[in-house]
Design a protein around this motif. Sequence first.
Motif, PDB file in Angstrom:
ATOM      1  N   ALA A  20      -0.613  -6.273  -2.256  1.00 31.79           N
ATOM      2  CA  ALA A  20      -0.202  -4.929  -1.819  1.00 31.79           C
ATOM      3  C   ALA A  20       1.302  -4.926  -1.543  1.00 31.79           C
ATOM      4  N   ALA A  21       1.906  -3.743  -1.655  1.00 29.08           N
ATOM      5  CA  ALA A  21       3.358  -3.624  -1.450  1.00 29.08           C
ATOM      6  C   ALA A  21       3.751  -4.106  -0.059  1.00 29.08           C
ATOM      7  N   GLY A  22       4.818  -4.869   0.011  1.00 31.19           N
ATOM      8  CA  GLY A  22       5.283  -5.344   1.313  1.00 31.19           C
ATOM      9  C   GLY A  22       6.233  -6.504   1.147  1.00 31.19           C
ATOM     10  N   LYS A  45       7.189  -3.772  -3.733  1.00 33.94           N
ATOM     11  CA  LYS A  45       7.650  -3.139  -2.486  1.00 33.94           C
ATOM     12  C   LYS A  45       8.139  -1.708  -2.748  1.00 33.94           C
ATOM     13  N   SER A  46       7.787  -0.776  -1.855  1.00 29.67           N
ATOM     14  CA  SER A  46       8.057   0.645  -2.111  1.00 29.67           C
ATOM     15  C   SER A  46       9.536   1.004  -2.101  1.00 29.67           C
ATOM     16  N   MET A  74       2.952  -7.747  11.738  1.00 27.91           N
ATOM     17  CA  MET A  74       3.598  -8.334  10.577  1.00 27.91           C
ATOM     18  C   MET A  74       4.782  -9.174  11.039  1.00 27.91           C
ATOM     19  N   CYS A  76       7.729  -9.447   9.678  1.00 26.38           N
ATOM     20  CA  CYS A  76       9.013  -8.783   9.609  1.00 26.38           C
ATOM     21  C   CYS A  76       8.796  -7.399   9.032  1.00 26.38           C
ATOM     22  N   PHE A 109       7.861   5.533  -1.704  1.00 27.29           N
ATOM     23  CA  PHE A 109       7.560   6.200  -0.436  1.00 27.29           C
ATOM     24  C   PHE A 109       7.736   7.699  -0.642  1.00 27.29           C
ATOM     25  N   LYS A 187      -1.317   6.506  -2.215  1.00 26.87           N
ATOM     26  CA  LYS A 187      -1.781   5.553  -1.207  1.00 26.87           C
ATOM     27  C   LYS A 187      -1.752   6.280   0.133  1.00 26.87           C
ATOM     28  N   TYR A 237      -1.983  -4.935  12.211  1.00 24.81           N
ATOM     29  CA  TYR A 237      -2.494  -5.697  11.075  1.00 24.81           C
ATOM     30  C   TYR A 237      -3.504  -6.685  11.605  1.00 24.81           C
ATOM     31  N   SER A 263      -6.620  -1.936   0.952  1.00 23.94           N
ATOM     32  CA  SER A 263      -5.992  -3.052   1.660  1.00 23.94           C
ATOM     33  C   SER A 263      -6.216  -2.841   3.145  1.00 23.94           C
ATOM     34  N   GLY A 264      -6.101  -3.920   3.906  1.00 17.33           N
ATOM     35  CA  GLY A 264      -6.276  -3.830   5.357  1.00 17.33           C
ATOM     36  C   GLY A 264      -7.342  -4.794   5.833  1.00 17.33           C
ATOM     37  N   GLY A 265      -6.905  -5.965   6.340  1.00 16.60           N
ATOM     38  CA  GLY A 265      -7.836  -6.884   6.989  1.00 16.60           C
ATOM     39  C   GLY A 265      -8.697  -7.707   6.051  1.00 16.60           C
ATOM     40  N   GLU A 286      -1.750  -7.995   1.965  1.00 17.89           N
ATOM     41  CA  GLU A 286      -0.337  -8.215   2.259  1.00 17.89           C
ATOM     42  C   GLU A 286      -0.216  -9.231   3.392  1.00 17.89           C
ATOM     43  N   SER A 287      -0.432  -8.779   4.657  1.00 19.67           N
ATOM     44  CA  SER A 287      -0.142  -9.688   5.772  1.00 19.67           C
ATOM     45  C   SER A 287      -0.940 -11.003   5.750  1.00 19.67           C
ATOM     46  N   PRO A 288      -2.201 -11.036   5.258  1.00 20.45           N
ATOM     47  CA  PRO A 288      -2.871 -12.348   5.206  1.00 20.45           C
ATOM     48  C   PRO A 288      -2.109 -13.348   4.339  1.00 20.45           C
TER      49      PRO A 288
HETATM   50  C1  LIG Z   1       5.840  -6.486   6.084  1.00 21.78           C
HETATM   51  C2  LIG Z   1       5.060  -5.378   5.460  1.00 21.78           C
HETATM   52  C3  LIG Z   1       5.707  -4.451   4.651  1.00 21.78           C
HETATM   53  C4  LIG Z   1       4.985  -3.422   4.053  1.00 21.78           C
HETATM   54  N1  LIG Z   1       5.633  -2.553   3.224  1.00 21.78           N
HETATM   55  C5  LIG Z   1       4.920  -1.613   2.540  1.00 21.78           C
HETATM   56  C6  LIG Z   1       5.545  -0.785   1.579  1.00 21.78           C
HETATM   57  O1  LIG Z   1       6.740  -0.877   1.314  1.00 21.78           O
HETATM   58  N2  LIG Z   1       4.787   0.130   0.937  1.00 21.78           N
HETATM   59  C7  LIG Z   1       3.451   0.269   1.173  1.00 21.78           C
HETATM   60  O2  LIG Z   1       2.803   1.102   0.521  1.00 21.78           O
HETATM   61  N3  LIG Z   1       2.818  -0.506   2.082  1.00 21.78           N
HETATM   62  C8  LIG Z   1       3.522  -1.447   2.755  1.00 21.78           C
HETATM   63  N4  LIG Z   1       2.871  -2.273   3.644  1.00 21.78           N
HETATM   64  C9  LIG Z   1       1.426  -2.100   3.851  1.00 21.78           C
HETATM   65  C10 LIG Z   1       0.627  -3.057   2.953  1.00 21.78           C
HETATM   66  O3  LIG Z   1       0.831  -2.762   1.578  1.00 21.78           O
HETATM   67  C11 LIG Z   1      -0.882  -2.971   3.229  1.00 21.78           C
HETATM   68  O4  LIG Z   1      -1.363  -1.704   2.829  1.00 21.78           O
HETATM   69  C12 LIG Z   1      -1.205  -3.184   4.702  1.00 21.78           C
HETATM   70  O5  LIG Z   1      -0.409  -4.217   5.237  1.00 21.78           O
HETATM   71  C13 LIG Z   1      -2.677  -3.531   4.907  1.00 21.78           C
HETATM   72  O6  LIG Z   1      -3.036  -4.697   4.238  1.00 21.78           O
HETATM   73  P1  LIG Z   1      -3.111  -6.162   4.944  1.00 21.78           P
HETATM   74  O7  LIG Z   1      -4.080  -6.091   6.073  1.00 21.78           O
HETATM   75  O8  LIG Z   1      -3.595  -7.046   3.823  1.00 21.78           O
HETATM   76  O9  LIG Z   1      -1.728  -6.484   5.404  1.00 21.78           O
HETATM   77  C14 LIG Z   1       3.587  -3.300   4.275  1.00 21.78           C
HETATM   78  C15 LIG Z   1       2.950  -4.224   5.101  1.00 21.78           C
HETATM   79  C16 LIG Z   1       3.656  -5.253   5.688  1.00 21.78           C
HETATM   80  C17 LIG Z   1       2.934  -6.238   6.554  1.00 21.78           C
END
Ligand SMILES: Cc1cc2nc3c(=O)[nH]c(=O)nc-3n(C[C@H](O)[C@H](O)[C@H](O)COP(=O)(O)O)c2cc1C
Length: 405
Positions: A20-22, A45-46, A74, A76, A109, A187, A237, A263-265, A286-288
């Motif tokens: 996922a974007a991040g 990344k967005s 997260m 950062c 975004f 999204k 997160y 995404s999420g958890g 993403e965060s995992p």
């Molecule tokens: C550091 C960080 C940066 C992120 N930046 C974006 C982003 O630029 N665009 C976006 O759509 N989501 C962004 N997210 C959200 C993630 O894409 C994801 O939807 C969200 O973290 C949930 O997934 P996870 O539990 O696997 O982290 C970001 C998340 C983190 C932790």
Amino acid sequence: MADLEIEFAGMRMKNPIAAAAGAITSTPYTIQRCIEAGAGAVIVKSVGLDELTQLLPRPGNWFCDRIGDRGSLMHCYAGILPLENALEYISTVKPVAEREDTRLIGSFFYIGPWTGLPPFETVSPPSEVTLREMALQMEEAGAEAIEVVCTCGLSCSAGETASFVDEAIPAVFKALDGHLRVPFWLKLGFNHDVFWRGYLETMRGLGAAAMHTYSDFRVTFLDIETARPPLTVPFGYGRWLRGLCNYAIFLSANDTGLQIISSGGIWNWRDAVERIMCGATIAALESPVQYRGYRIFEEILGGLTRFMQRKGYERVPDMVGLAVPHIDNMEELVVQFMTGAVPPQTLHTVLDEDKCNGCGKCASCIYGAVTMDNGKPLIDLELCERCGACITICPVEALAIVAAG
Ligand SMILES: Cc1cc2nc3c(=O)[nH]c(=O)nc-3n(C[C@H](O)[C@H](O)[C@H](O)COP(=O)(O)O)c2cc1C
Ligand code: SF4
Ligand code: SF4
């Protein structure tokens, strides 16, 4: 052999696990690592109109790890990627993505309303024309799909975000629908089921085929030493988001005809299977990855393959939405409630003396059913309610509840 291949919004993917974007998709190095770890797709990344890049350590973000809520924050805050960077990154990693058969997805975004406070006062959603032009450039650079994120807990309250999203969904469709060769989708962050049903209705009306859902629920943690939230963001997160995101997927998949990325958890292959069974076609992380490293993709893909083989699922679509008819099903719930319990006498709580190390933890039984005798627990089955708490507490799995007789 289980076949992991899927089709999403007309796009073929070698497997249903995406980055996922991040932060994990914010440089060519990190994108390449996700690709090489086996991700079926990488959402870069967005991009936004204004650069707001902050890759600074924020000590407040380590707080939850210290108090045991691991992964709740997260590492950062990676801000907003300028378009030129995203175009360059996509062109740079394209050969690797092609070699590994990984889809590269561009992301924008389109979020608001903002607080109006610095530094956010200048950050605004792009106009429809600008969004279209940027998406076309992204497509030109090699993006195989476009994702537009319309919610962000960093903007205003849940209610204000919801009214913004009501306008954002049609605006994004107007900007992109019929103008791109590649598919696009929105999204959205789940923040309340009433708002959510509204978003789904609007998207259905516009003929949306796919979406990405995550959690935008506002949460808080406190540092009781200072009586202040240590969070720099009002959302969280961590694996604890799992149930919330599963439910959002169920709502989104139930009767909408939408294909969904979620995404999420999702922290392991079981979580990924669960999400797919709740209705997601793609499970994204993403965060995992920040906590466990890129190898988490390989671990999830390995676990998913073994699970499918064991259960006889030949293809991922065989599992997509399998649980949907059973979630929030009041008839099943009542039957389960009435028949799910069994008389305590039919079960026994038993001890494996060889495994027991005599730590005495199980003697915390709230019914007084466990007493320590010569360093070993004695279980009084007259007092024991078969609640199973001691089984969870025992550090060496020396206790079990088994059928009596
Ligand atoms: C550091 C960080 C940066 C992120 N930046 C974006 C982003 O630029 N665009 C976006 O759509 N989501 C962004 N997210 C959200 C993630 O894409 C994801 O939807 C969200 O973290 C949930 O997934 P996870 O539990 O696997 O982290 C970001 C998340 C983190 C932790
Ligand atoms: S199952 Fe529950 S009631 Fe029985 S001994 Fe264990 S903790 Fe006590
Ligand atoms: S918690 Fe487990 S190891 Fe400790 S005394 Fe009870 S049964 Fe034995």
